[in-house]
Write a protein that holds these residues in place. Sequence first.
Motif, PDB file in Angstrom:
ATOM      1  N   VAL A   6       0.866  -1.178   0.000  1.00  0.00           N
ATOM      2  CA  VAL A   6       0.000   0.000   0.000  1.00  0.00           C
ATOM      3  C   VAL A   6       0.903   1.228   0.000  1.00  0.00           C
ATOM      4  N   LYS A   7       0.708   2.069  -0.985  1.00  0.00           N
ATOM      5  CA  LYS A   7       1.543   3.252  -1.134  1.00  0.00           C
ATOM      6  C   LYS A   7       1.105   4.346  -0.167  1.00  0.00           C
ATOM      7  N   GLU A   8       1.996   5.261   0.094  1.00  0.00           N
ATOM      8  CA  GLU A   8       1.730   6.383   0.990  1.00  0.00           C
ATOM      9  C   GLU A   8       0.544   7.200   0.472  1.00  0.00           C
ATOM     10  N   GLY A   9      -0.475   7.366   1.300  1.00  0.00           N
ATOM     11  CA  GLY A   9      -1.637   8.156   0.935  1.00  0.00           C
ATOM     12  C   GLY A   9      -2.605   7.469  -0.015  1.00  0.00           C
ATOM     13  N   GLU A  10      -2.415   6.159  -0.264  1.00  0.00           N
ATOM     14  CA  GLU A  10      -3.305   5.445  -1.172  1.00  0.00           C
ATOM     15  C   GLU A  10      -4.616   5.091  -0.471  1.00  0.00           C
ATOM     16  N   ASN A  11      -5.701   5.203  -1.190  1.00  0.00           N
ATOM     17  CA  ASN A  11      -7.018   4.887  -0.659  1.00  0.00           C
ATOM     18  C   ASN A  11      -7.096   3.383  -0.379  1.00  0.00           C
ATOM     19  N   ILE A  12      -7.658   3.014   0.765  1.00  0.00           N
ATOM     20  CA  ILE A  12      -7.742   1.602   1.143  1.00  0.00           C
ATOM     21  C   ILE A  12      -8.656   0.828   0.195  1.00  0.00           C
ATOM     22  N   ASP A  13      -9.676   1.486  -0.352  1.00  0.00           N
ATOM     23  CA  ASP A  13     -10.561   0.810  -1.304  1.00  0.00           C
ATOM     24  C   ASP A  13      -9.809   0.403  -2.564  1.00  0.00           C
ATOM     25  N   ARG A  14      -8.899   1.254  -2.995  1.00  0.00           N
ATOM     26  CA  ARG A  14      -8.105   0.957  -4.189  1.00  0.00           C
ATOM     27  C   ARG A  14      -7.170  -0.232  -3.932  1.00  0.00           C
ATOM     28  N   ALA A  15      -6.565  -0.259  -2.766  1.00  0.00           N
ATOM     29  CA  ALA A  15      -5.687  -1.377  -2.410  1.00  0.00           C
ATOM     30  C   ALA A  15      -6.494  -2.669  -2.300  1.00  0.00           C
ATOM     31  N   LEU A  16      -7.689  -2.594  -1.760  1.00  0.00           N
ATOM     32  CA  LEU A  16      -8.537  -3.770  -1.639  1.00  0.00           C
ATOM     33  C   LEU A  16      -8.935  -4.291  -3.015  1.00  0.00           C
ATOM     34  N   LYS A  17      -9.200  -3.375  -3.925  1.00  0.00           N
ATOM     35  CA  LYS A  17      -9.546  -3.772  -5.292  1.00  0.00           C
ATOM     36  C   LYS A  17      -8.367  -4.489  -5.949  1.00  0.00           C
ATOM     37  N   ARG A  18      -7.136  -3.992  -5.728  1.00  0.00           N
ATOM     38  CA  ARG A  18      -5.943  -4.659  -6.272  1.00  0.00           C
ATOM     39  C   ARG A  18      -5.781  -6.040  -5.665  1.00  0.00           C
ATOM     40  N   LYS A  20      -8.185  -8.014  -4.502  1.00  0.00           N
ATOM     41  CA  LYS A  20      -9.206  -8.908  -5.067  1.00  0.00           C
ATOM     42  C   LYS A  20      -8.814  -9.369  -6.465  1.00  0.00           C
ATOM     43  N   ARG A  21      -8.293  -8.442  -7.270  1.00  0.00           N
ATOM     44  CA  ARG A  21      -7.886  -8.781  -8.636  1.00  0.00           C
ATOM     45  C   ARG A  21      -6.745  -9.803  -8.613  1.00  0.00           C
ATOM     46  N   VAL A  24      -7.992 -13.325  -7.614  1.00  0.00           N
ATOM     47  CA  VAL A  24      -8.648 -14.056  -8.696  1.00  0.00           C
ATOM     48  C   VAL A  24      -7.619 -14.577  -9.689  1.00  0.00           C
ATOM     49  N   LYS A  25      -6.601 -13.772 -10.003  1.00  0.00           N
ATOM     50  CA  LYS A  25      -5.599 -14.172 -10.989  1.00  0.00           C
ATOM     51  C   LYS A  25      -4.751 -15.348 -10.518  1.00  0.00           C
ATOM     52  N   THR A  26      -4.520 -15.465  -9.230  1.00  0.00           N
ATOM     53  CA  THR A  26      -3.652 -16.529  -8.737  1.00  0.00           C
ATOM     54  C   THR A  26      -4.378 -17.857  -8.573  1.00  0.00           C
ATOM     55  N   THR A  27      -5.639 -17.903  -8.869  1.00  0.00           N
ATOM     56  CA  THR A  27      -6.487 -19.104  -8.825  1.00  0.00           C
ATOM     57  C   THR A  27      -6.532 -19.759  -7.443  1.00  0.00           C
ATOM     58  N   ILE A  28      -6.290 -18.988  -6.404  1.00  0.00           N
ATOM     59  CA  ILE A  28      -6.389 -19.535  -5.051  1.00  0.00           C
ATOM     60  C   ILE A  28      -7.823 -19.949  -4.765  1.00  0.00           C
ATOM     61  N   LYS A  29      -8.762 -19.164  -5.255  1.00  0.00           N
ATOM     62  CA  LYS A  29     -10.174 -19.458  -5.030  1.00  0.00           C
ATOM     63  C   LYS A  29     -10.533 -20.828  -5.593  1.00  0.00           C
ATOM     64  N   ASN A  30     -10.054 -21.135  -6.799  1.00  0.00           N
ATOM     65  CA  ASN A  30     -10.350 -22.425  -7.420  1.00  0.00           C
ATOM     66  C   ASN A  30      -9.760 -23.567  -6.611  1.00  0.00           C
TER      67      ASN A  30
END
Length: 64
Positions: A6-18, A20-21, A24-30
């Motif tokens: 998480v970068k300095e001053g970055e919104n937590i929602d944006r980090a959470l979105k990253r 989640k993405r 999904v890409k790492t296929t841990i869910k599967n």
Amino acid sequence: MLIIPVKEGENIDRALKRYKRKFVKTTIKNQLQERKQFKKPSVVRRAQIQKAQYIQRLRDAEEV
């Protein structure tokens, strides 16, 4: 384990979105879903064969 810097001053929602993405890409869910319930090797093999047959039928239909 996923690490999201998480970068300095970055919104937590944006980090959470990253996160989640990346999740999904790492296929841990599967992998987690597969481990929930044991499937016999013969059932897994049969499903693979059926999928291959389905794809082959689609390709054959495209050629005609």
